[in-house]
Design a protein around this motif. Structure first.
Motif, mmCIF file in Angstrom:
data_model
loop_
_atom_site.group_PDB
_atom_site.id
_atom_site.type_symbol
_atom_site.label_atom_id
_atom_site.label_comp_id
_atom_site.label_asym_id
_atom_site.label_seq_id
_atom_site.Cartn_x
_atom_site.Cartn_y
_atom_site.Cartn_z
ATOM 1 N N ASP A 199 -1.755 -0.278 2.782
ATOM 2 C CA ASP A 199 -1.372 -1.321 1.816
ATOM 3 C C ASP A 199 -1.119 -2.721 3.131
ATOM 4 O OD1 ASP A 199 -0.480 -2.985 -0.514
ATOM 5 O OD2 ASP A 199 1.361 -2.013 0.185
ATOM 6 N N ARG A 200 -1.763 -4.089 2.157
ATOM 7 C CA ARG A 200 -1.338 -4.724 2.836
ATOM 8 C C ARG A 200 -1.996 -5.379 4.742
ATOM 9 N NH1 ARG A 200 -0.689 -8.495 -0.744
ATOM 10 N NH2 ARG A 200 0.658 -9.956 0.288
ATOM 11 N N TYR B 8 -10.487 -11.855 3.077
ATOM 12 C CA TYR B 8 -10.461 -13.642 3.992
ATOM 13 C C TYR B 8 -12.094 -13.575 3.986
ATOM 14 C CZ TYR B 8 -5.848 -13.667 4.152
ATOM 15 O OH TYR B 8 -4.917 -13.172 4.346
ATOM 16 N N LYS C 188 -4.908 -7.618 6.623
ATOM 17 C CA LYS C 188 -6.586 -7.991 6.285
ATOM 18 C C LYS C 188 -7.605 -7.777 6.858
ATOM 19 C CE LYS C 188 -2.232 -11.218 7.306
ATOM 20 N NZ LYS C 188 -1.258 -12.243 8.347
ATOM 21 N N ASN D 67 -8.178 -10.582 -3.881
ATOM 22 C CA ASN D 67 -7.688 -11.215 -3.569
ATOM 23 C C ASN D 67 -6.895 -11.659 -5.286
ATOM 24 O OD1 ASN D 67 -9.224 -14.272 -1.932
ATOM 25 N ND2 ASN D 67 -8.601 -12.758 -1.366
ATOM 26 N N GLY E 125 -4.645 -8.504 -5.279
ATOM 27 C CA GLY E 125 -4.074 -8.455 -4.779
ATOM 28 C C GLY E 125 -3.620 -8.003 -2.846
ATOM 29 N N VAL E 126 -5.717 -8.362 -3.040
ATOM 30 C CA VAL E 126 -5.654 -7.470 -1.056
ATOM 31 C C VAL E 126 -5.810 -9.179 -0.632
ATOM 32 C CG1 VAL E 126 -8.303 -7.009 -0.351
ATOM 33 C CG2 VAL E 126 -7.371 -5.982 -2.193
ATOM 34 N N ARG E 127 -5.514 -8.746 0.899
ATOM 35 C CA ARG E 127 -5.624 -9.982 1.696
ATOM 36 C C ARG E 127 -6.794 -9.789 2.402
ATOM 37 N NH1 ARG E 127 0.042 -8.918 4.889
ATOM 38 N NH2 ARG E 127 -0.130 -11.411 4.670
ATOM 39 N N ILE F 172 -5.062 -16.388 10.640
ATOM 40 C CA ILE F 172 -4.622 -15.552 9.552
ATOM 41 C C ILE F 172 -3.245 -15.163 9.978
ATOM 42 C CG2 ILE F 172 -6.562 -14.443 8.668
ATOM 43 C CD1 ILE F 172 -6.845 -11.985 8.853
ATOM 44 N N ASP G 75 -7.368 -1.410 1.034
ATOM 45 C CA ASP G 75 -6.373 -2.097 0.715
ATOM 46 C C ASP G 75 -5.682 -0.607 0.200
ATOM 47 O OD1 ASP G 75 -3.840 -4.043 0.773
ATOM 48 O OD2 ASP G 75 -3.901 -3.792 -1.555
#
Length: 276
Positions: free
Chosen positions: A176-177, A226, A179, A219, A222-224, A275, A172
């Motif tokens: 940044d951001r 799953y 998935k 999460n 702030g890490v996306r 997602i 991340d």
């Protein structure tokens, strides 16, 4: 060949074909720009071990035991997705991912929108653990020490949780951001025939829980990320079942066969669609 077996496998293959056919172009799945397979927009990086490389799925393509059955190759076939780096390799541990795979493909990660990570099984199947816990094919311990076996496995699982969390944060930080899908592992044995098989299933359960916990903690930062649970996909297809999707013997013992990798692909693709 059992008719129900053929029907179930055809159903799985049909589901896979349908998933690929819809790709991630169905209205809720992806940005409209991803709908044209000639203009791929979602750059994808795969990290992890033999389960992601495709070991057990057919003819090997290189020293990392990649096969065409590997789920990253299936994800790459989705309209709108392009596999720009595949660092997966048989034998990789969580430390390998953190210290070697991520740095090696950092320049690719800088523009990735999707990352998959499958790792942890080799950590809980180290030579020391195999020998201490009496795994088939390993040097048999002079005397079995259950407490030491349990301690080693729990320590390995704790290390995986810590390293995977660090890996998720590191990815991340690089992009940044982005998935990130973290896949779990199937149990190995349908009905454990001995204490070792029962311990092996328990170790997989513990590993999956740790991976899920690492995702949840990431999460919070702030890490996306799953978690992808594959246990249900393998229900009724474990070692000991009539038609398992895991190899029970040989060089690929405990790895998915071609049907097992197909099941992985279906589950991972479903999550990609969810997602994006």
């Amino acid at each position: 060949m059992n008719v129900s077996f053929l029907r179930r496998n055809r159903l799985l293959a049909g589901l896979f074909t349908a998933v690929l056919a819809t790709g991630i172009v169905a209205g809720t799945a992806a940005p409209a720009s991803a709908g044209n397979s000639h203009h791929k927009k979602i750059d994808y990086v795969a990290l992890g071990d033999s389960y992601a490389a495709g070991q057990g799925g057919g003819r090997y393509l290189d020293e990392c035991l990649h096969t065409k059955a590997a789920y990253p190759r299936a994800v790459d076939k989705l309209p709108g997705v392009k596999l720009i780096a595949d660092a997966t390799c048989s034998g990789a541990t969580s430390l390998d991912v953190l210290k070697h795979q991520i740095p090696r493909v950092k320049h690719k990660l800088q523009k990735a929108e999707l990352v998959t990570l499958t790792v942890g099984a080799n950590d809980i199947a180290s030579q020391e653990i195999r020998e201490t816990c009496g795994a088939p094919g390993a040097a048999a311990p002079a005397t079995f020490d259950e407490q030491r076996c349990t301690t080693l496995v729990l320590k390995a699982i704790a290390n995986v949780k810590e390293r995977v969390l660090k890996a998720l944060v590191k990815i991340d930080d690089i992009r940044d951001r982005v998935k990130i899908l973290v896949t779990g592992y199937p149990r190995l044995f349908a009905a454990p025939a001995d204490a070792f098989q029962a311990r092996a299933n328990a170790a997989v359960d513990g590993l999956n829980a740790a991976l899920h916990q690492a995702v949840k903690k990431a999460n919070m930062w702030g890490v996306r990320a799953y978690f992808v649970d594959v246990t249900r996909a393998f229900h009724g297809r474990l070692i000991g079942d009539r038609f398992p999707w895991l190899h029970a013997e040989g060089n690929d013992t405990w790895h998915p066969n071609k049907w097992g990798h197909l099941a992985y692909s279906v589950v991972v693709i479903w999550h990609v669609k969810r997602i994006f």
